[in-house]
Scaffold this active site. Structure first.
Site, PDB file in Angstrom:
ATOM      1  N   ARG A  74      -1.836  -5.672  -8.310  1.00  0.00           N
ATOM      2  CA  ARG A  74      -0.631  -6.482  -8.096  1.00  0.00           C
ATOM      3  C   ARG A  74      -0.451  -7.516  -9.186  1.00  0.00           C
ATOM      4  NH1 ARG A  74      -2.829  -8.020  -2.325  1.00  0.00           N
ATOM      5  NH2 ARG A  74      -4.585  -8.151  -3.748  1.00  0.00           N
TER       6      ARG A  74
ATOM      7  N   SER B 286      -2.994  -7.760   2.910  1.00  0.00           N
ATOM      8  CA  SER B 286      -3.287  -7.638   4.347  1.00  0.00           C
ATOM      9  C   SER B 286      -3.723  -8.993   4.901  1.00  0.00           C
ATOM     10  CB  SER B 286      -4.397  -6.619   4.582  1.00  0.00           C
ATOM     11  OG  SER B 286      -4.045  -5.372   4.053  1.00  0.00           O
TER      12      SER B 286
ATOM     13  N   HIS C 292       0.847  -1.211   0.000  1.00  0.00           N
ATOM     14  CA  HIS C 292       0.000   0.000   0.000  1.00  0.00           C
ATOM     15  C   HIS C 292       0.874   1.251   0.000  1.00  0.00           C
ATOM     16  CE1 HIS C 292      -3.190  -2.614   2.187  1.00  0.00           C
ATOM     17  NE2 HIS C 292      -3.650  -2.378   0.969  1.00  0.00           N
TER      18      HIS C 292
ATOM     19  N   LYS D 288     -18.189  -6.222   7.949  1.00  0.00           N
ATOM     20  CA  LYS D 288     -16.927  -6.964   8.077  1.00  0.00           C
ATOM     21  C   LYS D 288     -16.462  -6.924   9.512  1.00  0.00           C
ATOM     22  CE  LYS D 288     -14.290  -6.984   3.752  1.00  0.00           C
ATOM     23  NZ  LYS D 288     -13.096  -6.408   3.106  1.00  0.00           N
TER      24      LYS D 288
END
Ligand code: PNS
Length: 180
Positions: free
Chosen positions: A97, A135, A24, A48
Site C-alpha cells: 500500500r 484490517s 485485499h 495470535k
C-alpha cells in the site's frame, strides 16, 4: 518441485485476513489479470488472538468470492513456501500500500526466496483509495462506532455487527426509499 497445475497458473495470496478488506479484494482482482487462479491462504497462527476464527474467515472469503471459480480459499500453517510448493504455486502474491509496507514485505520476500528460490514474490499495488485501509484499522474504527462502509465487503460489516452484538443499520438505499 510439483508441476504447475493443469488448471493454469496459480498465485498464493497469503495473509491473516482478519477480516478481509476491499483492499485485499482489489489485490485479488489485479492478481486475476496475471494468473488463472488466486488462492487466498489464511495463516493459522496459534500465537495470535484474531477477532474472527479461521473458520469464520474462510466462510467470509467464500461468501465474498462466491460465483468466481478462479478465487480459492485455504488455510495453512508452517512455512509459506512449503505450502506454495505443496499446492503447485510458483508465485506468492502480496499487496503493497505504501513505502511503509515495503521494508517488511521486502524482508519476507527475500527470506522466502532463500528458503525456496523457485517461488517468486509478486507485489501489486491496490487502488490509491485503499492505500490507508488495513484490517487492524477497520476493526478499531468499527469498535469505536465509526463508519466502515466501502472499506470492507458488506458481509464483513454484517459479521462485525454480529460479533459485537450491534444492530445492523438498514441499507442506505432502503432508507432513501422510505423517505420518498
Ligand atoms: O496479513 P499478514 O499478517 O501481513 O500476513 C503475514 C503472512 C501470513 C504472509 C506471514 O506471516 C507468513 O507468511 N507466515 C508464514 C510463516 C512463514 O513462512 N514465515 C517465514 C516467511 S519470512
Amino acid at each position: 518441485m510439483s508441476k504447475p497445475s493443469r488448471r493454469g497458473s496459480l498465485a498464493v495470496f497469503p495473509g491473516s485476513f482478519d477480516p478481509i478488506t476491499n483492499g485485499h479484494l482489489d489485490i485479488v482482482h489485479r492478481g486475476l489479470s496475471l494468473f488463472d487462479r488466486v488462492r487466498m491462504a489464511i495463516l493459522v497462527n496459534l500465537e495470535k488472538r484474531p477477532l474472527f476464527t479461521v473458520e469464520e474467515r474462510v466462510a467470509i472469503i467464500r461468501e465474498t468470492s462466491r460465483g468466481n471459480p478462479r478465487v480459492e480459499v485455504d488455510t495453512f500453517s508452517g512455512l509459506l513456501v512449503d505450502y506454495a510448493e505443496r499446492v503447485g504455486a510458483r508465485v506468492i502474491l502480496r499487496g503493497i500500500r505504501a513505502i511503509s509496507d515495503f521494508e517488511f514485505e521486502f524482508q519476507m520476500a527475500l527470506m522466502n526466496r532463500r528458503l525456496n528460490p523457485r517461488i517468486e514474490t509478486v507485489f501489486m499495488m491496490p487502488a490509491e483509495s485503499y492505500s490507508y485501509v488495513s484490517s487492524r484499522l477497520v476493526k478499531e474504527v468499527f469498535q469505536l462506532g465509526g463508519r466502515i462502509q466501502g472499506l470492507v465487503p458488506p458481509v464483513v460489516e454484517k459479521r462485525l455487527h454480529e460479533k459485537y452484538g450491534t444492530p445492523i443499520p438498514p441499507r442506505r438505499t432502503a432508507r432513501l426509499r422510505r423517505k420518498r
